[in-house]
Every structure is written in structure tokens, then in C-alpha cells.
Enzyme design. Structure first.
Site, short mmCIF file in Angstrom:
data_model
loop_
_atom_site.label_atom_id
_atom_site.label_comp_id
_atom_site.label_asym_id
_atom_site.label_seq_id
_atom_site.Cartn_x
_atom_site.Cartn_y
_atom_site.Cartn_z
N THR A 29 0.82 -1.31 -0.05
CA THR A 29 -0.21 0.20 0.06
C THR A 29 0.94 1.29 0.00
O THR A 29 0.74 2.25 -0.65
CB THR A 29 -0.92 0.15 1.10
OG1 THR A 29 -0.18 -0.24 2.35
CG2 THR A 29 -1.93 -0.86 1.19
N PHE A 36 -7.06 -4.93 0.12
CA PHE A 36 -8.41 -5.44 -0.35
C PHE A 36 -9.46 -5.35 0.67
O PHE A 36 -10.72 -4.93 0.48
CB PHE A 36 -8.36 -7.13 -0.53
CG PHE A 36 -7.33 -7.39 -1.70
CD1 PHE A 36 -6.07 -7.81 -1.37
CD2 PHE A 36 -8.05 -7.57 -2.93
CE1 PHE A 36 -5.16 -8.19 -2.64
CE2 PHE A 36 -6.99 -7.59 -4.27
CZ PHE A 36 -5.82 -8.00 -3.96
N ARG A 37 -9.03 -5.61 2.03
CA ARG A 37 -9.92 -5.29 3.04
C ARG A 37 -9.66 -3.99 4.09
O ARG A 37 -10.55 -4.23 5.12
CB ARG A 37 -10.04 -6.63 3.89
CG ARG A 37 -10.43 -7.95 3.10
CD ARG A 37 -10.12 -9.12 3.89
NE ARG A 37 -10.56 -10.33 2.59
CZ ARG A 37 -9.64 -10.77 1.74
NH1 ARG A 37 -8.32 -10.18 1.69
NH2 ARG A 37 -10.09 -11.44 0.85
N HIS A 120 -0.13 -16.58 -4.98
CA HIS A 120 -1.38 -16.19 -5.84
C HIS A 120 -1.18 -15.89 -6.98
O HIS A 120 -1.81 -15.26 -7.75
CB HIS A 120 -2.01 -15.34 -5.13
CG HIS A 120 -2.68 -15.68 -3.75
ND1 HIS A 120 -3.28 -14.73 -2.71
CD2 HIS A 120 -3.07 -16.95 -3.10
CE1 HIS A 120 -3.65 -15.60 -1.73
NE2 HIS A 120 -3.53 -16.59 -1.85
N CYS A 149 -5.95 -19.46 -30.19
CA CYS A 149 -7.33 -20.08 -30.27
C CYS A 149 -8.47 -19.04 -30.15
O CYS A 149 -9.61 -19.62 -29.82
CB CYS A 149 -7.49 -21.05 -29.21
SG CYS A 149 -7.61 -20.43 -27.65
N SER A 187 -0.82 -8.68 6.28
CA SER A 187 -2.13 -9.20 5.79
C SER A 187 -3.10 -9.39 6.94
O SER A 187 -2.67 -9.53 7.96
CB SER A 187 -1.41 -10.67 5.74
OG SER A 187 -2.57 -11.62 5.19
N SER A 188 -4.55 -9.43 6.46
CA SER A 188 -5.56 -9.60 7.32
C SER A 188 -5.59 -10.90 7.69
O SER A 188 -6.29 -11.36 8.72
CB SER A 188 -6.81 -9.10 6.85
OG SER A 188 -7.06 -9.80 5.80
N ASN A 209 1.81 -5.25 11.45
CA ASN A 209 0.35 -5.02 10.79
C ASN A 209 0.07 -3.43 10.94
O ASN A 209 0.11 -3.07 12.29
CB ASN A 209 -0.82 -6.07 10.85
CG ASN A 209 -1.62 -5.99 9.50
OD1 ASN A 209 -1.19 -6.36 8.46
ND2 ASN A 209 -2.77 -5.81 9.83
N1 APR Z 1 1.82 -1.53 6.76
C1 APR Z 1 1.12 -2.41 7.60
N2 APR Z 1 -0.04 -3.04 7.33
C2 APR Z 1 -0.87 -2.38 6.36
C3 APR Z 1 -0.52 -1.52 5.43
C4 APR Z 1 0.90 -0.86 5.91
N3 APR Z 1 1.19 0.00 4.94
N4 APR Z 1 -1.55 -1.29 4.70
C5 APR Z 1 -2.47 -2.10 4.87
N5 APR Z 1 -2.10 -3.16 6.05
C6 APR Z 1 -2.77 -3.97 6.53
C7 APR Z 1 -4.42 -3.80 6.62
O1 APR Z 1 -4.63 -3.05 7.73
C8 APR Z 1 -4.71 -5.18 6.44
O2 APR Z 1 -4.87 -5.93 7.98
O3 APR Z 1 -2.71 -5.03 5.62
C9 APR Z 1 -3.69 -5.75 5.80
C10 APR Z 1 -4.30 -6.29 4.28
O4 APR Z 1 -5.17 -7.26 4.39
P1 APR Z 1 -5.90 -7.57 3.03
O5 APR Z 1 -6.39 -6.43 2.20
O6 APR Z 1 -7.08 -8.53 3.56
O7 APR Z 1 -4.88 -8.45 2.02
P2 APR Z 1 -4.34 -9.85 2.31
O8 APR Z 1 -4.39 -10.24 3.55
O9 APR Z 1 -3.20 -9.83 1.35
O10 APR Z 1 -5.43 -10.43 1.32
C11 APR Z 1 -5.00 -11.94 1.17
O11 APR Z 1 -7.26 -11.84 -0.38
O12 APR Z 1 -8.49 -11.23 -2.17
C12 APR Z 1 -7.57 -12.14 -1.82
O13 APR Z 1 -5.88 -12.69 -3.53
C13 APR Z 1 -6.28 -11.60 -2.59
O14 APR Z 1 -3.96 -12.26 -1.96
C14 APR Z 1 -5.13 -11.58 -1.32
C15 APR Z 1 -5.84 -12.21 -0.28
#
Ligand code: APR
Length: 243
Positions: A29, A36-37, A120, A149, A187-188, A209
Site C-alpha cells: 500500500t 483488499f480489506r 497467488h 485459439c 495481511s489480514s 500490521n
Molecule cells: N503497513 C502495515 N499493514 C498494512 C499497511 C501498511 N502500510 N497497509 C495495509 N495494512 C494491513 C491492513 O490493515 C490489513 O490488515 O494489511 C492488511 C491487508 O489485508 P488484506 O487487504 O485482506 O490483504 P491480504 O491479507 O493480502 O489478502 C489476502 O485476499 O483477495 C485475496 O488474493 C487476494 O492475496 C489476497 C488475499
């Protein structure tokens, strides 16, 4: 920033034989790529089931193509940030053995990480959904059909419900099982089976996170902060004193 936690993680990394990193969309980000979330995330604006499934690809190709060509064109305007560079530096100095990523942006490799497992897939690789022929990114962006094709061109990423690349997962699982320190970054942990990976490690588990996740209490150390900022502090602490 919680410096005592940074110092503790740096100590653990210096003591560790095999540190493995698991990254999610929060790792990118700060490069300008939405996650995504979070509240600004993709799935807060679009229902993933309308764009990120084989059904969408085969029966709503305009929606599918619109979503992925937008993400690919945005990606080309962005680049890895200093947190990616910090991970590559730590690998070069022997403090990171592998990066396992849920991300499809290629930023870890672009910033110099050598061992990267893309769970992924990759947005940057294009192929034909029907016959498997490889295709150019430009052909996909121009919304051309497969030259062999006439099938649908798509990025080599895993859509919801699709089989995961077993070779990549096998190598990722092996690296994680052999690790004595596993660090989740950005990651969430809401998507299976990636969210089960941290618990295959018998070693210490850390999560970095921006916000708390529902698995936070399963970790030995939780660092709340931005990936780029935290990783630069950790890199500096681990490598301090080394020329
Ligand atoms: N630093 C630390 N954490 C961050 C930052 C940052 N700069 N920006 C966002 N976050 C945190 C958010 O608070 C969230 O908890 O990163 C997390 C991102 O979570 P998701 O958006 O769910 O992404 P992810 O966990 O990678 O999703 C997994 O879901 O849709 C599928 O294929 C897609 O690979 C993806 C998978």
C-alpha cells in the site's frame, strides 16, 4: 513507533538460523497499490465474486478485463518502497531465507529479493485461459483474444475457487516448516489456506500490521505500524555495526 519491540525482533532475527517472511497486500500500500480489506481496499468497492472468479472471466469478460487491466495499468505507475528494499538487504546479509507472498505485483523480486514464492501468482504474466498459450501484456491491455485459439487472455493469478500452484506451495511450506522465525507483514490473514501457513512453523511467530487481525493473539510478538517504516528500522538495527 514501539522501539523495544523493534529491538526485540532485531535480536530474534540475528539469533535465527532461518527467518521466513509472509507478506500480504499491506506490504504494497505504501507503493500506492490498494489492499483488499482495509477501508480503502478493493473489496470495499467491488464484490470480488463479480470480477475475481473463473465464472466472471468466462461470462463477464468485460468486468473481469476492466478490473485486471486497471490493476495492471496502476501497477506500472508504482514501484517497490524502502520496506521491500529492506527485506532484500536482510536477505543479502543472510537474515532472511525466503519471502512467501500473497501479492501479485512482483515488487519483492523487483527490489532484489532472490527467493520469493508467489502463492497467488503474478499480475505481470499473461496467458490464454482456454489453451494456455503465453501472451504479451500489451495484447491483454488491448483486450485482444488469444492469437492461437481466440480464447480469453488473463493474468497468471489465482482466482477465487481455482487450484493453487502446488509446486510453489510445496516450496513455500517446506521453507516455512524449516523456519525458526516467521514474520507476517501486511495481511489480514482472512484468506485460506495462506492464513494457515504461519502456524506450520515451529519457531517464533511475529506479525507486523497496521491494524489488529483476528489471529493477533496467536503470535509471539505483534508490531502495529506501517510495513515500510518498521522494516527500515529493523534492517538498520539488525545490520548496525556491519559495514
Ligand atoms: N503497513 C502495515 N499493514 C498494512 C499497511 C501498511 N502500510 N497497509 C495495509 N495494512 C494491513 C491492513 O490493515 C490489513 O490488515 O494489511 C492488511 C491487508 O489485508 P488484506 O487487504 O485482506 O490483504 P491480504 O491479507 O493480502 O489478502 C489476502 O485476499 O483477495 C485475496 O488474493 C487476494 O492475496 C489476497 C488475499
Amino acid at each position: 513507533m514501539d522501539q523495544p519491540k523493534i529491538d526485540l525482533l532485531a535480536e530474534w532475527m540475528k539469533e535465527s538460523r532461518r527467518t521466513v517472511i509472509l507478506t500480504g497486500a499491506g506490504m504494497s500500500t505504501e507503493s500506492g497499490i490498494p489492499d483488499f480489506r482495509s477501508k480503502e481496499g478493493w473489496w470495499k468497492k467491488i464484490d470480488p465474486m463479480t470480477v475475481s472468479t473463473v465464472d466472471a472471466l468466462e461470462h463477464q469478460y468485460d468486468l473481469f478485463h476492466g478490473f485486471y487491466s486497471l490493476r495492471l495499468s496502476d501497477l506500472k505507475k508504482c514501484e517497490p518502497h524502502k520496506g521491500h528494499d529492506a527485506l532484500a538487504d536482510l536477505e543479502k546479509e543472510g537474515h532472511v531465507s525466503a519471502v512467501v507472498t500473497q501479492n501479485v505485483d512482483g515488487f519483492h523480486q523487483q527490489s532484489g529479493s532472490g527467493t520469493v514464492h508467489e502463492l497467488h501468482g503474478s499480475l505481470r504474466k499473461i496467458f490464454c485461459h482456454e489453451c494456455g498459450a503465453r501472451a504479451d501484456e500489451a495484447a491483454f491491455m488491448e483486450r485482444e483474444s488469444c492469437s492461437d485459439c481466440e480464447g480469453h487472455l488473463r493474468p497468471k493469478i489465482i482466482l477465487f475457487g481455482e487450484m493453487l500452484p502446488q509446486d510453489v506451495w510445496g516450496r513455500a511450506i517446506q521453507d516455512i516448516e524449516e523456519s525458526d522465525l516467521l514474520i507476517v507483514i501486511g495481511s489480514s490473514l482472512q484468506v485460506a489456506p495462506a492464513n494457515e501457513l504461519p502456524f506450520l512453523s515451529d519457531g517464533k511467530k511475529v506479525i507486523i500490521n497496521q491494524e489488529e487481525t483476528y489471529l493477533h493473539n496467536q503470535f509471539d510478538l505483534q508490531i502495529e505500524g506501517k510495513a515500510g517504516e518498521v522494516l527500515q528500522l529493523i534492517r538498520d538495527k539488525v545490520l548496525e555495526g556491519t559495514v
